[in-house]
Write a protein that holds these residues in place. Structure first.
Motif: not given
Length: 297
Positions: A42-47, A177-180
């Motif tokens: 999981v990549v975080p949102p802008p910041g 990668g991925g998260t479900y």
């Protein structure tokens, strides 16, 4: 145990080759599997973000290409504080959030390999990682990541020092990668994060380590109080023999547990994990303990 001269010579040669670039937690590359764990893709949102990984790896044995424990007492440890800096911009590429990152590890390696007469301890700044490309996608019940970067040969390395902090070669690392999330509330998560490593030639020895591929995975459940618990693991394979070396392909498999909690008021998160390597070929085996601190700026 009585060991033939031929086997002893083979084992000693194996140990020396396994120590090439330092027998770290990784199978034969730079990236240490198991450091991300739950929702690792999981990549975080802008910041702007900082992640500090405090990792300790206890080596309890050296194993050959069949996974058999080599004779004598072969122990050691690797302790590291890995500093990761992430900047996710407000730019979009392929409809994904675009960002970049850098990793600076501080490491101490101590080895006591009786089979090869090695008793060595080194500490210092390890090889630095830079990535100009981090892409993160976010769906209603899924997240995905793709990235590319390079591990630089900035750490000190010597072919005569088994506990060298650096590896003496560069590594290009590709990530996917991925998260479900099976439920609408996203309380359950199934994640997988893969890394493919392409190594350059080690100038001092002329050896080119073989490419490797690893997958970290996690199954997590977030409780009503915000605590997240889960099962994690990793599987790592060296896909081809190293050029210029006699050692076989390295392989590692591990299973463990993780717990995490995030304090929104402080914009601070803490993860704790333990992993046991239950199968290892051509390398050190042991246990990993990890604490991860995440700060959002």
């Amino acid at each position: 145990m009585q060991v033939s001269t031929r086997n002893t010579l083979y084992a000693g040669g194996f140990v020396m080759l396994s120590a090439l670039g330092n027998p770290s937690m990784a199978a034969n590359g730079h990236y240490v599997p198991g450091v991300e764990g739950l929702k690792g893709s999981v990549v975080p949102p802008p910041g702007i973000y900082y992640r500090g990984y405090l990792v300790h790896y206890d080596i309890d044995a050296l194993r050959d290409d069949q996974g058999t424990k080599l004779p004598d007492s072969n122990t050691g440890s690797v302790s590291a504080l890995v500093n990761r800096f992430i900047w996710m911009t407000d730019k979009k590429i392929l409809n994904a959030d675009y960002g970049m990152e850098a990793i600076i590890p501080l490491q101490r390696t101590s080895l006591d390999f009786g089979i090869a007469g090695i008793d060595s301890t080194e500490r210092g700044v390890g090889d630095v990682f830079v990535s100009p490309l981090v892409l993160g996608w976010h769906g209603q019940q899924w997240d995905a990541v793709a990235a590319a970067g390079i591990w630089l040969d900035t750490g000190e390395y010597s072919s005569t020092e088994p506990a060298s902090i650096g590896k003496g070669f560069r590594t290009t690392m590709l990530t996917l990668g991925g998260t479900y999330y099976p439920d609408a509330a996203k309380s359950w998560s199934l994640s997988a994060l893969s890394r493919y490593e392409i190594k350059s030639k080690q100038d001092e020895t002329g050896i080119t380590p073989g490419d490797s591929w690893l997958v970290e995975w996690g199954i997590g459940k977030q409780l009503d109080n915000g605590l997240e618990l889960g099962v994690i693991g990793y599987n790592s394979w060296q896909l081809e023999n190293s050029k210029g070396a006699l050692a076989g392909k390295a392989e590692k498999h591990a299973l463990g547990i993780e717990g995490s909690y995030f304090w929104p008021s402080l914009m601070l998160g803490l993860n704790a994990a333990y992993l046991n390597e239950y199968e290892v070929h051509n390398g050190p085996s042991g246990d990993m303990f990890r604490l991860t601190l995440t700060k959002v700026f």
